[in-house]
Write a protein that holds these residues in place. Structure first.
Motif, PDB file in Angstrom:
ATOM      1  N   GLU A   1       0.824  -1.211   0.000  1.00  0.00           N
ATOM      2  CA  GLU A   1       0.000   0.000   0.000  1.00  0.00           C
ATOM      3  C   GLU A   1       0.857   1.260   0.000  1.00  0.00           C
ATOM      4  O   GLU A   1       0.414   2.325  -0.383  1.00  0.00           O
ATOM      5  CB  GLU A   1      -0.949   0.009   1.205  1.00  0.00           C
TER       6      GLU A   1
ATOM      7  N   LYS B   1       3.231   2.018  -1.906  1.00  0.00           N
ATOM      8  CA  LYS B   1       3.514   2.503  -3.264  1.00  0.00           C
ATOM      9  C   LYS B   1       2.580   3.644  -3.622  1.00  0.00           C
ATOM     10  O   LYS B   1       2.960   4.568  -4.322  1.00  0.00           O
ATOM     11  CB  LYS B   1       3.352   1.376  -4.291  1.00  0.00           C
ATOM     12  N   HIS B   2       1.349   3.580  -3.130  1.00  0.00           N
ATOM     13  CA  HIS B   2       0.368   4.609  -3.450  1.00  0.00           C
ATOM     14  C   HIS B   2       0.324   5.690  -2.380  1.00  0.00           C
ATOM     15  O   HIS B   2       0.176   6.862  -2.693  1.00  0.00           O
ATOM     16  CB  HIS B   2      -1.023   3.985  -3.597  1.00  0.00           C
ATOM     17  N   GLU B   3       0.423   5.298  -1.130  1.00  0.00           N
ATOM     18  CA  GLU B   3       0.289   6.265  -0.047  1.00  0.00           C
ATOM     19  C   GLU B   3       1.531   7.135   0.101  1.00  0.00           C
ATOM     20  O   GLU B   3       1.433   8.311   0.380  1.00  0.00           O
ATOM     21  CB  GLU B   3       0.001   5.541   1.269  1.00  0.00           C
TER      22      GLU B   3
ATOM     23  N   SER C   1      -2.741  10.579   0.990  1.00  0.00           N
ATOM     24  CA  SER C   1      -2.329   9.513   0.084  1.00  0.00           C
ATOM     25  C   SER C   1      -2.341  10.055  -1.338  1.00  0.00           C
ATOM     26  O   SER C   1      -3.077  10.989  -1.662  1.00  0.00           O
ATOM     27  CB  SER C   1      -3.265   8.310   0.200  1.00  0.00           C
TER      28      SER C   1
ATOM     29  N   ILE D   1      -3.481   8.680  -3.978  1.00  0.00           N
ATOM     30  CA  ILE D   1      -4.760   8.414  -4.628  1.00  0.00           C
ATOM     31  C   ILE D   1      -5.761   9.512  -4.284  1.00  0.00           C
ATOM     32  O   ILE D   1      -6.476  10.029  -5.148  1.00  0.00           O
ATOM     33  CB  ILE D   1      -5.299   7.030  -4.209  1.00  0.00           C
TER      34      ILE D   1
ATOM     35  N   ALA E   1       3.888   8.130  -2.111  1.00  0.00           N
ATOM     36  CA  ALA E   1       4.383   8.318  -3.472  1.00  0.00           C
ATOM     37  C   ALA E   1       5.605   9.232  -3.476  1.00  0.00           C
ATOM     38  O   ALA E   1       5.778  10.078  -2.603  1.00  0.00           O
ATOM     39  CB  ALA E   1       3.301   8.918  -4.345  1.00  0.00           C
TER      40      ALA E   1
END
Length: 188
Positions: free
Chosen positions: A65, A67-69, A142, A144, A71
């Motif tokens: 997770e 990788k997205h949070e 995050s 996203i 960045a």
């Protein structure tokens, strides 16, 4: 001329000698002062591999997770948490700690830091609510949610923008006309 080997000068000489091309004006000047030639890599270039890359891959396997949070911010100066994790493992290994223990300590530090950030933000929101103010934006959002916040304007725009609504109406009318033509309602 891509089928011929050599640089521009040697290719041009071959074409002129073979009478396939008239001698260009620049050929004699280029023969007197030829362009610099650079050595070519004989095989594919080797990828750059840093010592902490092994631990970064292990970090992402353990925390996908992140990788997205967490960045990578291109314009920022702070390294991503995965790289910090790798550096910390290497630092602990240099001090004589085993690899498993070093990874466990670095992982524990990463999790503690994330918890502290979340706790600090929740405390900020709580203080803002007590003061009757709007809570501050999340300092650790995050990736996203950041992207969704940027796109939210455009998502709302499609429901309220007059130009977009007119385009949608035209498309609906065209589709209805096309469906009527298919059904045979064309008036034949």
């Amino acid at each position: 001329m891509s089928f011929m080997k050599g640089d521009l000068l040697s290719r041009s000489r071959k074409l002129v000698k073979g009478l396939a091309k008239a001698e260009p004006v620049w050929l004699k000047a280029m023969e007197k002062a030829p362009p610099a030639t650079f050595p070519r890599a004989e095989k594919k270039l080797k990828p750059i591999c840093l010592p902490e890359d092994v631990y970064i891959k292990k970090f992402f396997r353990k925390h996908p997770e992140s990788k997205h949070e967490d960045a990578i911010k291109i314009s920022g100066f702070d390294p991503p948490p995965a790289r910090l994790f790798g550096w910390r493992v290497l630092e602990l290994k240099e001090q004589g700690v085993s690899e498993e223990e070093a990874m466990a300590v670095a992982d524990m530090e990463y999790r503690g830091e994330r918890k502290a950030k979340k706790k600090a933000y929740s405390r900020l929101k709580q203080i803002a609510r007590l003061q009757g103010k709007k809570p501050p934006p999340n300092p650790y959002p995050s990736a996203i949610k950041e992207i969704q916040a940027e796109e939210r304007k455009f998502v709302r725009d499609r429901f309220y923008n007059r130009d977009i609504l007119q385009i949608v109406e035209k498309l609906k009318e065209e589709r209805q006309a096309e469906l009527q033509d298919r059904r045979g309602g064309g008036g034949w």
